[in-house]
Enzyme design. Structure first.
Site, mmCIF file in Angstrom:
data_model
loop_
_atom_site.group_PDB
_atom_site.id
_atom_site.type_symbol
_atom_site.label_atom_id
_atom_site.label_comp_id
_atom_site.label_asym_id
_atom_site.label_seq_id
_atom_site.Cartn_x
_atom_site.Cartn_y
_atom_site.Cartn_z
ATOM 1 N N CYS B 112 -6.595 9.448 42.073
ATOM 2 C CA CYS B 112 -5.992 8.895 43.299
ATOM 3 C C CYS B 112 -5.876 7.397 43.058
ATOM 4 C CB CYS B 112 -6.872 9.179 44.508
ATOM 5 S SG CYS B 112 -7.187 10.932 44.747
ATOM 6 N N ALA B 114 -3.252 4.877 43.281
ATOM 7 C CA ALA B 114 -2.446 3.809 43.891
ATOM 8 C C ALA B 114 -3.229 3.090 44.998
ATOM 9 C CB ALA B 114 -1.163 4.414 44.452
ATOM 10 N N PRO B 115 -3.027 1.775 45.181
ATOM 11 C CA PRO B 115 -2.086 0.890 44.488
ATOM 12 C C PRO B 115 -2.560 0.356 43.137
ATOM 13 C CG PRO B 115 -3.255 -0.336 46.173
ATOM 14 C CD PRO B 115 -3.744 1.074 46.274
ATOM 15 N N GLY B 116 -3.601 0.961 42.567
ATOM 16 C CA GLY B 116 -3.913 0.665 41.174
ATOM 17 C C GLY B 116 -5.012 -0.346 40.920
ATOM 18 N N LYS B 118 -8.315 -0.051 40.815
ATOM 19 C CA LYS B 118 -9.320 0.434 39.860
ATOM 20 C C LYS B 118 -8.668 0.817 38.541
ATOM 21 C CE LYS B 118 -12.056 1.895 43.768
ATOM 22 N NZ LYS B 118 -10.975 1.750 44.775
ATOM 23 N N ASP B 136 -1.104 9.534 41.501
ATOM 24 C CA ASP B 136 -1.214 9.450 42.954
ATOM 25 C C ASP B 136 -0.075 10.269 43.525
ATOM 26 O OD1 ASP B 136 -2.892 7.390 44.931
ATOM 27 O OD2 ASP B 136 -1.039 8.128 45.831
ATOM 28 N N ASP B 163 -0.034 16.059 43.279
ATOM 29 C CA ASP B 163 -1.207 16.342 44.103
ATOM 30 C C ASP B 163 -2.394 16.508 43.146
ATOM 31 O OD1 ASP B 163 -3.246 17.474 45.540
ATOM 32 O OD2 ASP B 163 -2.002 18.993 46.514
ATOM 33 N N ASP B 180 -11.329 8.557 43.320
ATOM 34 C CA ASP B 180 -11.483 7.573 44.408
ATOM 35 C C ASP B 180 -10.669 8.129 45.580
ATOM 36 O OD1 ASP B 180 -12.246 5.044 45.533
ATOM 37 O OD2 ASP B 180 -10.221 4.301 45.139
ATOM 38 N N CYS B 231 -14.777 4.765 50.555
ATOM 39 C CA CYS B 231 -15.156 3.555 51.283
ATOM 40 C C CYS B 231 -15.538 3.960 52.705
ATOM 41 C CB CYS B 231 -14.051 2.518 51.236
ATOM 42 S SG CYS B 231 -12.440 3.140 51.709
HETATM 43 C C1 SAM Z 1 -8.683 5.243 48.413
HETATM 44 S S1 SAM Z 1 -7.013 5.259 48.016
HETATM 45 C C2 SAM Z 1 -7.029 4.899 46.304
HETATM 46 C C3 SAM Z 1 -7.209 3.452 45.985
HETATM 47 C C4 SAM Z 1 -7.053 3.177 44.509
HETATM 48 N N1 SAM Z 1 -7.972 3.968 43.723
HETATM 49 C C5 SAM Z 1 -7.251 1.709 44.185
HETATM 50 O O1 SAM Z 1 -8.354 1.337 43.782
HETATM 51 O O2 SAM Z 1 -6.285 0.944 44.289
HETATM 52 C C6 SAM Z 1 -6.657 6.961 48.028
HETATM 53 C C7 SAM Z 1 -5.300 7.326 47.419
HETATM 54 O O3 SAM Z 1 -5.244 8.753 47.349
HETATM 55 C C8 SAM Z 1 -3.896 9.139 47.447
HETATM 56 N N2 SAM Z 1 -3.912 10.577 47.752
HETATM 57 C C9 SAM Z 1 -4.205 11.207 48.909
HETATM 58 N N3 SAM Z 1 -4.221 12.536 48.742
HETATM 59 C C10 SAM Z 1 -3.924 12.754 47.426
HETATM 60 C C11 SAM Z 1 -3.765 13.921 46.637
HETATM 61 N N4 SAM Z 1 -3.930 15.130 47.142
HETATM 62 N N5 SAM Z 1 -3.438 13.766 45.344
HETATM 63 C C12 SAM Z 1 -3.256 12.533 44.811
HETATM 64 N N6 SAM Z 1 -3.388 11.409 45.513
HETATM 65 C C13 SAM Z 1 -3.722 11.511 46.803
HETATM 66 C C14 SAM Z 1 -3.337 8.220 48.503
HETATM 67 O O4 SAM Z 1 -1.928 8.110 48.363
HETATM 68 C C15 SAM Z 1 -4.072 6.911 48.205
HETATM 69 O O5 SAM Z 1 -3.269 6.099 47.398
#
Ligand code: SAM
Lengths: 179, 314
Positions: B112, B114-116, B118, B136, B163, B180, B231
């Site tokens: 997961c 985005a926005p990248g 980590k 993502d 997904d 994450d 978080c």
């Molecule tokens: C907590 S944020 C991630 C933050 C990111 N790791 C960072 O450090 O910039 C959670 C992310 O999970 C994505 N997301 C939600 N459900 C998802 C899924 N089933 N598969 C992939 N990504 C998913 C969302 O679009 C969101 O960008």
């Protein structure tokens, strides 16, 4: 099922978890002419990019990615690497991302702008007058790498068509808007 | 001035060590934190540049490549930011990558991504070597990641849009996997006070989070590591998810201590509202805002010791 059939099946079945290479996803573009131009202009050795593959992700620029990536078979890779070169021009040039990333390798055609106000005017796309005497690493007009406090800011174009030399930034709008 | 309305967090009173310090921290603005792009310059050089620009960067004790700046500082509008010398990322959000500690030749999967933040931190931590697969499901958020990749100049990242819970075996195996997951974001209330007003249904996200963590451990190689992070303070989204995956793994997974020298935190919970968790869940890390003036965060660090028992499809 006989043992023989088992063996035949395992030999034929692709390894589902095996990785693919960058060249399975993109076609490498030969940029030796562009890189020798850049080597001549800036002194950046063309072989600095040997560990990378250059490819064309769109009609605007060529991108650069590490050659040794171990990519999946599925799902499809949507994005790779970073913008690298604007090709097909009389004077091929780095993208701003590449200038900032690789500009430190250059040994000539670098100009230092130390004064913060001048940097601000450069980023605002104002024409900056230059005195060639102040810039020993610049020997003529054309593309220059512009540096401030040791950081490369991007490329500028130096012209000599007036009695004075001038510098104009070649920074994309998206980049300037970040400031 | 009255502090924020913390009624949403009342349920955590029994697990928070110092409620008044916790609520006082939530009423304060959040400091800015940045990490140095060591592909471009050393952290000492970056600190020098920032000082010349009038900032007072304070190194983070548990991560010397990162610096804290006072709240309200607009470091994202400076030339060192524009030229990719650093990236802005909340202090606690930098924890999972430091704990995962990916090595330069590794294959890392960020499920997961985005926005990248980590993803980029990992790509730089790996010295721009090895392979970082950033997935993502949000195309829009992946667009932001691409701009950060350009600014920081990393060339070891490949982007997927899928997904996470449905990714196929053909993704291959990874040395390090980061999950994450999307969560109720309660720990970000200092930056996004609106989370305090949003409705919260405990456990509403648990199923999705569990399937993403399940995918993470499946795609990890034997001997590799998985970090699961959120978080939020909600145990339903933290210990309960990890406990479920540990029990499915039947001994194939082991929790590693999520601890770092210089970092203040609390162990994971071993029970919550009548539900007991595996005692090893205490190896997880809970960070509360009053511990070191940050947001709230949870991390579990898992070691895959053996192949997972075969149940259902992989
Ligand atoms: C907590 S944020 C991630 C933050 C990111 N790791 C960072 O450090 O910039 C959670 C992310 O999970 C994505 N997301 C939600 N459900 C998802 C899924 N089933 N598969 C992939 N990504 C998913 C969302 O679009 C969101 O960008």
């Amino acid at each position: 099922m006989s043992l023989g059939q088992d063996i035949a099946w395992s030999l034929l079945s692709p390894d589902e978890e095996a990785t693919t290479s960058v060249l399975d996803w993109v076609q490498e573009v030969d940029v030796s002419d562009e890189l020798s131009h850049i080597e001549e202009r800036f002194g950046i050795a063309a072989n600095s990019f040997d560990d990378c593959v250059v490819f064309r992700p769109n009609s605007k620029w060529l991108a650069l990615v590490n050659r040794d990536l171990q990519l999946p078979q599925r799902p499809a890779v949507m994005g790779l690497g970073m913008p690298f070169l604007y090709p097909d021009m009389r004077f091929p040039r780095f993208t701003t991302a590449a200038a900032i990333r690789f500009g430190h390798l250059a040994s000539r055609h670098i100009i230092d702008l130390e004064d913060v106000d001048t940097v601000r005017r450069f980023v605002d796309l104002q024409v900056i007058p230059l005195d060639p005497q102040d810039h020993p690493l610049v020997s003529g007009p054309g593309h220059l790498l512009v540096r401030h406090r040791g950081m490369i800011l991007g490329l500028g174009n130096c012209r000599r068509d007036t009695p004075q030399w001038t510098l104009l930034a070649m920074l994309p709008k998206t980049w300037r808007e970040m400031l | 001035m009255p502090g924020p309305d913390l009624s949403l967090f009342e349920r955590y009173r029994p697990i928070i060590d110092d409620w008044s310090a916790f609520s006082a921290a939530l009423a304060r603005p959040l400091p800015s934190v940045l990490w140095c792009n060591t592909l471009r310059l050393s952290s000492e050089h970056l600190a020098q540049l920032l000082r010349r620009d009038g900032f007072d960067p304070q190194p983070i004790p548990w991560y010397p490549k990162a610096f804290k700046l006072p709240p309200g500082v607009r470091a994202g509008k400076t030339l060192p930011f524009l030229t990719g010398c650093f990236h802005l990322q909340e202090e606690v959000s930098q924890l999972p990558v430091v704990l995962l500690d990916p090595q330069p030749g590794d294959r890392l999967l960020d499920l997961c991504a985005a926005p990248g933040n980590k993803t980029l931190q990992a790509a730089v931590h790996m010295h721009n070597r090895g392979t970082v697969i950033a997935n993502d499901k949000s195309k829009h958020r992946l667009g932001i990641m691409r701009r950060n990749i350009e600014r920081l100049g990393v060339t070891n990242i490949a982007i997927l849009q899928a997904d996470a819970s449905n990714l196929p075996k053909r993704l291959g195996r990874f040395d390090r996997v980061l999950a994450d997951v999307p969560c109720s974001c309660q720990g970000t209330s200092r930056k996004n006070p609106e989370v305090l007003r949003l409705g919260f249904r405990p456990g509403a996200r648990q199923r999705g989070q569990t399937s993403i963590l399940r995918k993470a451990v499946q795609r990890c190689r034997v001997g590799g590591r998985v970090a699961y992070s959120t978080c939020t303070y909600a145990p339903e989204e933290n210990e309960a998810v990890v406990d479920q995956i540990l029990s499915e793994a039947d001994g194939a997974l082991r929790l590693l201590p999520a601890r770092l020298p210089g970092l203040v935190g609390r162990p994971g919970l071993s029970s919550w509202q009548g539900q007991d968790f595996d005692s090893s869940l205490q190896q997880c890390l809970r960070v509360y805002p009053h511990h070191q003036d940050t947001g709230g965060f949870f991390v579990a660090l898992l070691h895959k010791a053996a192949e997972l028992p075969k149940v259902g499809g992989r």
